[in-house]
Design a protein around this motif. Structure first.
Motif, PDB file in Angstrom:
ATOM      1  N   PHE A  70       0.832  -1.198   0.000  1.00  0.00           N
ATOM      2  CA  PHE A  70       0.000   0.000   0.000  1.00  0.00           C
ATOM      3  C   PHE A  70       0.870   1.254   0.000  1.00  0.00           C
ATOM      4  O   PHE A  70       2.065   1.202   0.294  1.00  0.00           O
ATOM      5  CB  PHE A  70      -0.914   0.014   1.228  1.00  0.00           C
ATOM      6  N   PHE A  71       0.226   2.359  -0.352  1.00  0.00           N
ATOM      7  CA  PHE A  71       0.856   3.662  -0.171  1.00  0.00           C
ATOM      8  C   PHE A  71      -0.111   4.523   0.630  1.00  0.00           C
ATOM      9  O   PHE A  71      -1.307   4.261   0.683  1.00  0.00           O
ATOM     10  CB  PHE A  71       1.228   4.313  -1.509  1.00  0.00           C
ATOM     11  N   LEU A  72       0.438   5.513   1.294  1.00  0.00           N
ATOM     12  CA  LEU A  72      -0.346   6.457   2.094  1.00  0.00           C
ATOM     13  C   LEU A  72      -0.296   7.818   1.414  1.00  0.00           C
ATOM     14  O   LEU A  72       0.733   8.205   0.856  1.00  0.00           O
ATOM     15  CB  LEU A  72       0.235   6.566   3.509  1.00  0.00           C
ATOM     16  N   HIS A  73      -1.424   8.540   1.474  1.00  0.00           N
ATOM     17  CA  HIS A  73      -1.507   9.860   0.857  1.00  0.00           C
ATOM     18  C   HIS A  73      -2.302  10.763   1.786  1.00  0.00           C
ATOM     19  O   HIS A  73      -3.445  10.447   2.132  1.00  0.00           O
ATOM     20  CB  HIS A  73      -2.198   9.742  -0.499  1.00  0.00           C
ATOM     21  N   LYS A  74      -1.704  11.864   2.178  1.00  0.00           N
ATOM     22  CA  LYS A  74      -2.323  12.786   3.139  1.00  0.00           C
ATOM     23  C   LYS A  74      -3.702  13.274   2.689  1.00  0.00           C
ATOM     24  O   LYS A  74      -4.615  13.409   3.495  1.00  0.00           O
ATOM     25  CB  LYS A  74      -1.387  13.981   3.369  1.00  0.00           C
ATOM     26  N   GLU A  75      -3.871  13.494   1.414  1.00  0.00           N
ATOM     27  CA  GLU A  75      -5.144  14.009   0.885  1.00  0.00           C
ATOM     28  C   GLU A  75      -6.242  12.941   0.837  1.00  0.00           C
ATOM     29  O   GLU A  75      -7.422  13.267   0.750  1.00  0.00           O
ATOM     30  CB  GLU A  75      -4.944  14.588  -0.516  1.00  0.00           C
ATOM     31  N   PHE A  76      -5.838  11.686   0.839  1.00  0.00           N
ATOM     32  CA  PHE A  76      -6.779  10.565   0.751  1.00  0.00           C
ATOM     33  C   PHE A  76      -6.459   9.573   1.858  1.00  0.00           C
ATOM     34  O   PHE A  76      -5.696   8.634   1.641  1.00  0.00           O
ATOM     35  CB  PHE A  76      -6.688   9.878  -0.621  1.00  0.00           C
ATOM     36  N   PRO A  77      -7.018   9.748   3.049  1.00  0.00           N
ATOM     37  CA  PRO A  77      -6.652   8.903   4.206  1.00  0.00           C
ATOM     38  C   PRO A  77      -6.868   7.409   3.960  1.00  0.00           C
ATOM     39  O   PRO A  77      -7.726   7.003   3.185  1.00  0.00           O
ATOM     40  CB  PRO A  77      -7.599   9.407   5.309  1.00  0.00           C
ATOM     41  N   ASP A 120      -3.016  -0.092  -9.202  1.00  0.00           N
ATOM     42  CA  ASP A 120      -3.682   0.395  -7.995  1.00  0.00           C
ATOM     43  C   ASP A 120      -4.860   1.252  -8.449  1.00  0.00           C
ATOM     44  O   ASP A 120      -5.191   1.262  -9.637  1.00  0.00           O
ATOM     45  CB  ASP A 120      -2.708   1.146  -7.067  1.00  0.00           C
ATOM     46  N   TRP A 121      -5.500   1.967  -7.538  1.00  0.00           N
ATOM     47  CA  TRP A 121      -6.698   2.719  -7.920  1.00  0.00           C
ATOM     48  C   TRP A 121      -6.406   3.856  -8.891  1.00  0.00           C
ATOM     49  O   TRP A 121      -7.299   4.317  -9.592  1.00  0.00           O
ATOM     50  CB  TRP A 121      -7.454   3.225  -6.693  1.00  0.00           C
ATOM     51  N   VAL A 122      -5.151   4.293  -8.970  1.00  0.00           N
ATOM     52  CA  VAL A 122      -4.795   5.355  -9.921  1.00  0.00           C
ATOM     53  C   VAL A 122      -4.743   4.795 -11.334  1.00  0.00           C
ATOM     54  O   VAL A 122      -5.127   5.460 -12.290  1.00  0.00           O
ATOM     55  CB  VAL A 122      -3.452   6.015  -9.535  1.00  0.00           C
ATOM     56  N   GLY A 123      -4.275   3.544 -11.466  1.00  0.00           N
ATOM     57  CA  GLY A 123      -4.200   2.916 -12.782  1.00  0.00           C
ATOM     58  C   GLY A 123      -3.094   1.886 -12.862  1.00  0.00           C
ATOM     59  O   GLY A 123      -2.469   1.522 -11.866  1.00  0.00           O
ATOM     60  N   ASN A 124      -2.845   1.410 -14.080  1.00  0.00           N
ATOM     61  CA  ASN A 124      -1.759   0.469 -14.338  1.00  0.00           C
ATOM     62  C   ASN A 124      -0.442   1.233 -14.426  1.00  0.00           C
ATOM     63  O   ASN A 124      -0.424   2.385 -14.871  1.00  0.00           O
ATOM     64  CB  ASN A 124      -1.995  -0.285 -15.643  1.00  0.00           C
ATOM     65  N   PHE A 125       0.653   0.574 -14.024  1.00  0.00           N
ATOM     66  CA  PHE A 125       1.943   1.263 -14.040  1.00  0.00           C
ATOM     67  C   PHE A 125       3.083   0.296 -14.333  1.00  0.00           C
ATOM     68  O   PHE A 125       2.935  -0.925 -14.223  1.00  0.00           O
ATOM     69  CB  PHE A 125       2.201   1.976 -12.703  1.00  0.00           C
ATOM     70  N   LEU A 126       4.226   0.863 -14.717  1.00  0.00           N
ATOM     71  CA  LEU A 126       5.475   0.143 -14.904  1.00  0.00           C
ATOM     72  C   LEU A 126       6.440   0.583 -13.814  1.00  0.00           C
ATOM     73  O   LEU A 126       6.388   1.730 -13.357  1.00  0.00           O
ATOM     74  CB  LEU A 126       6.074   0.432 -16.285  1.00  0.00           C
ATOM     75  N   VAL A 127       7.325  -0.315 -13.408  1.00  0.00           N
ATOM     76  CA  VAL A 127       8.308  -0.031 -12.371  1.00  0.00           C
ATOM     77  C   VAL A 127       9.705  -0.242 -12.954  1.00  0.00           C
ATOM     78  O   VAL A 127       9.958  -1.242 -13.621  1.00  0.00           O
ATOM     79  CB  VAL A 127       8.109  -0.979 -11.161  1.00  0.00           C
ATOM     80  N   SER A 128      10.600   0.720 -12.697  1.00  0.00           N
ATOM     81  CA  SER A 128      11.975   0.608 -13.162  1.00  0.00           C
ATOM     82  C   SER A 128      12.881   1.289 -12.159  1.00  0.00           C
ATOM     83  O   SER A 128      12.672   2.453 -11.815  1.00  0.00           O
ATOM     84  CB  SER A 128      12.109   1.272 -14.536  1.00  0.00           C
ATOM     85  N   GLY A 129      13.896   0.546 -11.661  1.00  0.00           N
ATOM     86  CA  GLY A 129      14.785   1.143 -10.678  1.00  0.00           C
ATOM     87  C   GLY A 129      15.947   0.252 -10.318  1.00  0.00           C
ATOM     88  O   GLY A 129      16.341  -0.625 -11.086  1.00  0.00           O
ATOM     89  N   ARG A 130      16.502   0.488  -9.105  1.00  0.00           N
ATOM     90  CA  ARG A 130      17.683  -0.225  -8.646  1.00  0.00           C
ATOM     91  C   ARG A 130      17.525  -0.623  -7.189  1.00  0.00           C
ATOM     92  O   ARG A 130      16.737  -0.028  -6.467  1.00  0.00           O
ATOM     93  CB  ARG A 130      18.931   0.643  -8.786  1.00  0.00           C
TER      94      ARG A 130
END
Length: 142
Positions: A23-30, A52-62
């Motif tokens: 999960f993620f937390l967002h101050k504007e959306f408890p 997630d509820w925002v939409g589909n996403f890709l992840v790229s990192g290290r």
């Protein structure tokens, strides 16, 4: 034909490839905003996809097995990017996300199949100091 072998998937137990949740937390959306991910950890490179509820996403990192630090970009398809940075532990990866100076919050993800490590609770049992027969109803002497 090349004789070089492709790097193997990460063997460090903090970074297993496969399905993850969190999960993620967002101050504007408890509340906890759930996300599903499919991640691959290979030779310090983190790649994957999710939703997630925002939409589909890709992840790229290290990621770094030495200190457990991780960072990646979550790119929503046709939308904005979110930068994540955190630490990998045996209970998943936790840290902070940010969208430039616009918004920031916390997150926690872990391999699917593990219980939500943030929902831990203590359970304790104790023997009664007296037997049930010795208990007296409150106010019985007055």
């Amino acid at each position: 034909m090349s004789t070089e072998k492709a790097p193997c998937l990460e063997t460090d137990p903090r970074f297993p490839s496969g399905p993850w949740t969190g999960f993620f937390l967002h101050k504007e959306f408890p509340g906890k905003h759930l996300m599903e991910l499919r991640l691959t950890f290979q030779a310090g490179v983190l790649k994957g996809e999710g939703r997630d509820w925002v939409g589909n996403f890709l992840v790229s990192g290290r990621y770094d097995v030495g200190d457990g630090k991780c960072h990646w970009t979550k790119k929503y398809l046709g939308k904005h990017d979110v930068f994540y940075k955190g630490y990998g532990e045996n209970k998943g990866i936790w840290g902070v996300w940010e969208i430039g100076d616009l918004a920031r919050g916390g997150f926690h993800i872990w391999p699917e199949g593990l219980a939500d490590p943030t929902n831990e609770h203590l359970v304790e049992e104790a023997d009664l100091p007296v037997s049930e027969e010795e208990l007296v109803e409150a106010g019985a002497f007055f």
